[in-house]
Design a protein around this motif. Structure first.
Motif, short mmCIF file in Angstrom:
data_model
loop_
_atom_site.label_atom_id
_atom_site.label_comp_id
_atom_site.label_asym_id
_atom_site.label_seq_id
_atom_site.Cartn_x
_atom_site.Cartn_y
_atom_site.Cartn_z
N GLU A 192 68.47 -17.53 65.76
CA GLU A 192 68.79 -18.92 65.89
C GLU A 192 70.00 -19.19 65.07
N SER A 235 67.98 -24.38 70.66
CA SER A 235 66.45 -23.87 70.32
C SER A 235 65.56 -24.14 71.22
N ASN A 283 62.49 -23.69 70.29
CA ASN A 283 61.13 -23.90 69.59
C ASN A 283 61.18 -25.51 69.19
N ALA A 291 60.33 -14.93 62.60
CA ALA A 291 60.21 -16.38 62.63
C ALA A 291 60.20 -17.01 61.33
N SER A 348 53.01 -26.05 63.77
CA SER A 348 53.42 -25.67 65.03
C SER A 348 54.85 -25.29 65.37
N ILE A 349 55.85 -25.50 64.51
CA ILE A 349 57.04 -25.20 64.67
C ILE A 349 57.46 -24.22 63.86
N SER A 350 58.24 -23.10 64.35
CA SER A 350 59.01 -22.19 63.74
C SER A 350 60.01 -21.72 64.51
N ILE A 351 61.26 -21.37 63.80
CA ILE A 351 62.66 -20.93 64.40
C ILE A 351 62.89 -19.41 64.06
N ASP A 352 63.35 -18.77 64.96
CA ASP A 352 63.61 -17.52 65.00
C ASP A 352 65.23 -17.40 64.04
#
Length: 140
Positions: free
Chosen positions: A16, A48, A50, A3, A9-13
């Motif tokens: 992606e 996405s 997330n 991640a 509060s926000i994370s992206i893999d």
């Protein structure tokens, strides 16, 4: 599947993100002709899970022409001679763009000038008018 933190509060893999590598343009000698140092990063905003919907909408506006009709942000970096540095730079640009999209713009509240402000404005106009009228030729 690691991640990448964007905000608290926000994370992206990292799954992606789709990266492809090409040869960078410009001068650089023989080394440039043999290495794929330029990075092309693609991030599908619509797919996405997330990102909240509001952030996706603001991100689409911020991305502008960097977003395709399908909702994929395409970023390119070829400034550094190293592929690793270009990868880091393009990821940082994407993260910064997403951070900027998380900021909710303040709504503008229309205001009206007060009566005193209107009076001051009219008084100033009257003074200016009298100054200009005195510039004319004297009347006999």
């Amino acid at each position: 599947m690691t991640a990448i933190p964007v905000t608290r509060s926000i994370s992206i893999d990292s799954d992606e993100l789709e990266e492809s590598f090409t040869r960078a343009g410009g001068p650089g000698g023989q080394h440039v002709n043999t290495t794929d140092s330029a990075v092309l990063l693609r991030f599908d905003v619509g797919a996405s899970p997330n990102l909240p919907v509001a952030v996706k909408n603001r991100l689409a506006v911020l991305a502008g022409s960097r977003m395709t009709r399908e909702g994929v942000i395409v970023l390119r970096s070829e400034g550094a001679r190293s592929q690793l540095l270009n990868r880091q730079e393009v990821r940082e640009r994407l993260i910064e763009m997403i951070r900027e999209a998380t900021i909710v713009p303040k709504k503008r509240r229309p205001t009206k000038p007060s009566k005193a402000a209107k009076a001051r404005r009219m008084e100033g106009k009257a003074k200016r008018s009298s100054v200009k009228s005195l510039r004319g030729r004297p009347i006999d």
